[in-house]
Write a protein that holds these residues in place. Structure first.
Motif, short mmCIF file in Angstrom:
data_model
loop_
_atom_site.label_atom_id
_atom_site.label_comp_id
_atom_site.label_asym_id
_atom_site.label_seq_id
_atom_site.Cartn_x
_atom_site.Cartn_y
_atom_site.Cartn_z
N LEU A 111 0.84 -1.21 0.00
CA LEU A 111 0.00 0.00 0.00
C LEU A 111 0.87 1.25 0.00
O LEU A 111 0.60 2.22 -0.73
CB LEU A 111 -0.93 -0.01 1.22
CG LEU A 111 -2.10 -1.02 1.18
CD1 LEU A 111 -2.78 -1.10 2.55
CD2 LEU A 111 -3.12 -0.64 0.11
N LEU A 164 2.25 2.28 -3.25
CA LEU A 164 1.26 2.90 -4.14
C LEU A 164 0.86 4.29 -3.67
O LEU A 164 -0.05 4.92 -4.22
CB LEU A 164 0.01 2.01 -4.23
CG LEU A 164 0.24 0.61 -4.82
CD1 LEU A 164 -1.01 -0.24 -4.69
CD2 LEU A 164 0.69 0.70 -6.28
N VAL A 217 -0.26 5.12 -0.55
CA VAL A 217 -1.25 5.19 0.54
C VAL A 217 -0.51 5.49 1.84
O VAL A 217 0.48 4.84 2.16
CB VAL A 217 -2.03 3.87 0.67
CG1 VAL A 217 -3.03 3.95 1.83
CG2 VAL A 217 -2.76 3.55 -0.63
N VAL A 277 -9.04 3.59 2.75
CA VAL A 277 -8.99 2.41 1.89
C VAL A 277 -10.30 1.65 2.08
O VAL A 277 -10.65 1.29 3.21
CB VAL A 277 -7.80 1.50 2.25
CG1 VAL A 277 -7.84 0.21 1.42
CG2 VAL A 277 -6.48 2.24 2.04
N LYS A 305 -8.71 6.21 -1.48
CA LYS A 305 -7.58 6.26 -2.41
C LYS A 305 -7.38 4.91 -3.09
O LYS A 305 -6.86 4.83 -4.19
CB LYS A 305 -6.31 6.66 -1.65
CG LYS A 305 -5.18 7.15 -2.53
CD LYS A 305 -4.09 7.78 -1.68
CE LYS A 305 -3.03 8.46 -2.51
NZ LYS A 305 -2.05 9.18 -1.65
N ALA A 306 -7.76 3.85 -2.39
CA ALA A 306 -7.59 2.50 -2.94
C ALA A 306 -8.76 1.63 -2.52
O ALA A 306 -9.42 1.89 -1.51
CB ALA A 306 -6.28 1.88 -2.46
N VAL A 356 -10.18 7.18 -6.32
CA VAL A 356 -9.58 5.84 -6.34
C VAL A 356 -8.45 5.80 -7.36
O VAL A 356 -8.67 5.99 -8.56
CB VAL A 356 -10.63 4.76 -6.66
CG1 VAL A 356 -9.96 3.39 -6.81
CG2 VAL A 356 -11.68 4.71 -5.56
N LYS A 357 -7.24 5.56 -6.88
CA LYS A 357 -6.08 5.45 -7.76
C LYS A 357 -5.79 4.00 -8.14
O LYS A 357 -5.29 3.72 -9.23
CB LYS A 357 -4.83 6.05 -7.09
CG LYS A 357 -4.99 7.49 -6.63
CD LYS A 357 -5.38 8.41 -7.76
CE LYS A 357 -5.55 9.85 -7.29
NZ LYS A 357 -6.27 10.67 -8.28
N ASN A 358 -6.05 3.09 -7.20
CA ASN A 358 -5.75 1.68 -7.46
C ASN A 358 -6.81 0.75 -6.90
O ASN A 358 -7.41 1.04 -5.86
CB ASN A 358 -4.41 1.28 -6.83
CG ASN A 358 -3.22 1.97 -7.49
OD1 ASN A 358 -2.64 2.87 -6.91
ND2 ASN A 358 -2.88 1.58 -8.70
N LEU A 362 -6.81 -3.19 -5.79
CA LEU A 362 -5.97 -4.36 -5.54
C LEU A 362 -6.85 -5.60 -5.45
O LEU A 362 -7.83 -5.61 -4.69
CB LEU A 362 -5.19 -4.19 -4.23
CG LEU A 362 -3.94 -3.30 -4.26
CD1 LEU A 362 -4.31 -1.85 -4.53
CD2 LEU A 362 -3.20 -3.38 -2.94
N ARG A 406 -4.72 1.01 -13.23
CA ARG A 406 -5.50 1.15 -12.00
C ARG A 406 -5.56 -0.15 -11.22
O ARG A 406 -5.35 -0.18 -10.01
CB ARG A 406 -6.93 1.61 -12.33
CG ARG A 406 -7.81 1.88 -11.11
CD ARG A 406 -9.29 1.94 -11.48
NE ARG A 406 -9.84 0.61 -11.76
CZ ARG A 406 -11.07 0.39 -12.23
NH1 ARG A 406 -11.85 1.41 -12.52
NH2 ARG A 406 -11.49 -0.84 -12.44
N ASP A 407 -5.84 -1.25 -11.91
CA ASP A 407 -6.07 -2.52 -11.24
C ASP A 407 -4.77 -3.33 -11.16
O ASP A 407 -4.02 -3.44 -12.14
CB ASP A 407 -7.12 -3.34 -12.00
CG ASP A 407 -8.46 -2.64 -12.07
OD1 ASP A 407 -8.63 -1.62 -11.36
OD2 ASP A 407 -9.33 -3.10 -12.84
#
Length: 654
Positions: free
Chosen positions: A124, A127, A129, A135, A181-182, A214-216, A218, A233-234
């Motif tokens: 995290l 990335l 975070v 999250v 953010k994620a 949302v940036k990513n 997981l 993104r994913d």
């Protein structure tokens, strides 16, 4: 409660060794809290929680009701749950026993759980975070889910777990409100032999808009089935954690730092983001696990709740781990492959403490009555020593069955009353101290100033029903509603109640024993299988079916299995249907609600009317709808109704 109800004293052997042994010990703790409220909580916080920087002030009430506990102390929840247990020599002790839907069992030690948590935490961080970021976790019951929560806590990120049964729209609303953010999810979840999409629902939620933070995303690989992945993104969780160190220095946060947000339904359409602190919440999670369940080093503890609910937070992800306990994490459902699943798992894992919901108990009673092979008597449940009940009041008949057939007549049942907002148990028996009365949650947890008052905040005498309040602040209390402090004050600290916390439930205390019995919600919130849903939420979902629905009103009615069932009264934009046509439209609306909110929110009963019972000022008379839903004769005053004839139509429309 009546005089005919049986009482059950604590088993002498259990009482002799319990953490709170006998009523004298319970009363002494209550007296300590009464004499020195902050001193009591301060003592326990020093005993049960490890602090990086010790606190010097227990309670700051200068901005009530925005209370602050242990505010100048610093700590880390993940350190308290993992590292310190390893430092105590428990690294090789089993922390989690995971049983998959198909029956496969995986055991994870404290050292292994710490390593996994640290790798996710480092992933995290890689990335971007960081402390203070949010999250969202949308995942099934799994070791990955627990580790993801611990990883967020480790780096000071605030997690918000969303139950895997919620729809894309509900998920989107929560992502947007948190500004996450994620998102951590899985390709699928597997429950009851079925593979259910999670990643696809996340994609749909983000596609609805409003999730630009949302940036990513997981993705944990559970099913291994193919899922769509958006480049940039994913990311597969395995790729993110691959090569990450298995150590991660904890982020030492202030005691008031938000550990998590958890959304609960209100009487308006918008769910409330309940914000919990780190220090006060962790203290109560550990303390209630220790005293209510009398947790010991050799116990196997099983809370059947999902981590998407507060019960799964407090009594899976934090409380037992903070005490170095061993617990079960179960992916599946109680009725697959048959309704003996719970009893077989208790037998196989030698579970000693079992904590579940009255809805599950009632459904398993029905199953055992129709199929003797899944009756608890066919399983070895001798390892059990304490049973628990959570989510809603348990009726005396179910209590007696649970006590006799599951607990063999020897296991105390801790019937726990608490809420998402309270963080942990508020009114509950203590198994080595409290004489039990079936159907009653008995007495307040030591240090909790529960009371029953009238609409102006005055105490009502025992034997008379009223509004349940808590008169003094406590460490694990809700801190605010995320982004809406005004709604927090209005919802939980209304001016007419003298600064008391409003639980939103009615209750009554027995005239002789002073025991509490919860009588149900006092607002427009339904409790279905222990899950709270606002009537406005369900009404909004129905009305959002714009091609069909003109108006809708939702009420609850008692249900033998789920505790409360959802009953919807619907006015269509076309003539009122009957017969097979009515059934088809009702199914269409149920499916629509399931898509908007989730399957748990589907109305059990949908009735169609030409209109709804309203006063001349246009207010829907919900008390009349409640009576109709229950099948009661209308004996209330209907003189203010604009359209009294509609009552007959709705009563006959079954």
């Amino acid at each position: 409660m009546t005089e005919e109800l049986k009482t059950y004293a604590p088993p002498p052997a259990l009482a002799a060794t319990a953490h709170v042994s006998g009523m004298a010990a319970y009363e002494a703790l209550c007296q300590e809290a009464e004499n020195d409220h902050t001193g009591y909580w301060g003592r326990l916080a020093r005993e049960l929680v490890s602090w990086k920087k010790p606190f010097t002030k227990v309670l700051n009430d200068s901005e009530a009701p925005f209370f602050k506990w242990f505010e100048d102390g610093t700590l880390n929840a993940s350190y308290n749950c993992l590292d310190r247990n390893i430092e105590r020599g428990l690294g090789d002790k089993t922390a989690l026993i995971f049983e998959a839907d198909g029956g496969e069992v995986t055991k994870t030690t404290y050292a292994e759980l710490l390593a996994k948590t640290c790798q996710i935490a480092n992933g995290l961080k890689s990335l971007g975070v960081a402390k203070g970021d949010r999250v969202v976790i949308y995942i099934s019951m799994s070791v990955d889910g627990v580790a993801a929560m611990q990883a967020c806590a480790r780096i000071g990120a605030t997690h918000s777990v969303v139950f895997g049964g919620f729809s894309a729209q509900s998920l989107r609303d929560r992502i947007e409100d948190t500004g996450a953010k994620a998102v951590i999810t899985a390709d699928h979840q597997i429950r009851g032999g079925k593979q259910l999409p999670l990643k696809a629902i996340v994609d749909e939620a983000i596609g609805l808009g409003g999730c630009d933070t949302v940036k990513n995303v997981l993705v944990v690989k559970r099913s291994g089935a193919e899922v769509a992945m958006t480049a940039g993104r994913d990311l597969w969780m395995a790729d993110v954690v691959s090569g990450q160190p298995t150590t991660c220095e904890p982020e030492w946060v202030e005691a008031e730092h938000p550990l998590f947000l958890l959304y609960t339904s209100g009487s308006t359409g918008k769910p409330k983001g309940v914000q919990h602190s780190t220090g006060g919440y962790l203290l109560h999670a550990a303390l209630t696990t220790k005293w209510t369940f009398d947790l010991r080093a050799d116990d196997i503890f099983w809370c059947t709740a999902d981590i998407g609910w507060v019960t799964g937070h407090t009594y899976i992800a934090y409380g037992p781990l903070a005490l170095g306990g061993t617990e079960i994490v179960f992916e599946g459902v109680p009725t697959y492959p048959d309704a003996g699943r719970f009893w077989k798992m208790i037998q196989d894992h030698k579970v000693s403490i079992f904590y579940t919901a009255p809805t599950a108990i009632r459904s398993l009673i029905k199953a055992a009555e129709t199929n003797d092979t899944v009756h608890p008597k066919h399983y070895d449940l001798s390892s059990l020593r304490i049973l628990g009940s959570v989510g809603e009041p348990i009726n005396p008949a179910a209590w007696e069955w649970y006590h006799h057939h599951v607990g063999g007549g020897r296991c105390p049942i801790v019937d726990t009353f608490w809420q998402t907002e309270t963080g942990g148990h508020m009114i509950t028996p203590l198994p080595g101290a409290t004489t039990l009365v079936p159907g009653s949650c008995t007495l307040p947890f030591p240090g909790i100033s529960a009371a029953i008052v009238d609409e102006t905040g005055n105490d009502v005498p025992n034997g008379q029903g009223g509004i349940l309040v808590v008169k003094k602040p406590w460490p694990s209390m809700i801190r605010t509603i995320w982004g809406d402090p005004a709604r927090f004050k209005k919802s939980y600290y209304p001016s007419e109640l003298r600064g008391y916390y409003l639980a939103g439930d009615g209750a009554i205390r027995d005239a002789k024993t002073g025991y509490f019995t919860i009588t149900g919600r006092i607002d427009d919130v339904l409790n279905v299988s222990g899950h709270r849903m606002g009537t406005m939420e369900i009404e909004s979902a129905l009305v959002s079916c714009t091609e069909l629905v003109a108006e809708a009103a939702v009420v609850g009615r008692p249900d033998d299995t789920t505790g409360e069932a959802i009953c919807a009264f619907v006015v269509l934009k076309r003539p009122r249907p009957t017969g097979e046509e009515a059934k088809a439209i009702a199914k269409q609306l149920r499916d629509h609600v399931g898509k908007e909110i989730g399957p748990i929110a589907k109305p059990k009963d949908i009735r169609f009317g030409d209109n709804l019972p309203k006063t001349r000022s246009g207010k829907i008379m919900r008390r009349l709808l409640r009576a109709i839903a229950k099948g009661e004769a209308i004996t209330q005053d209907t003189s203010t109704l604009e359209n009294p004839a509609i009552l007959d139509q709705l009563s006959q429309n079954n």
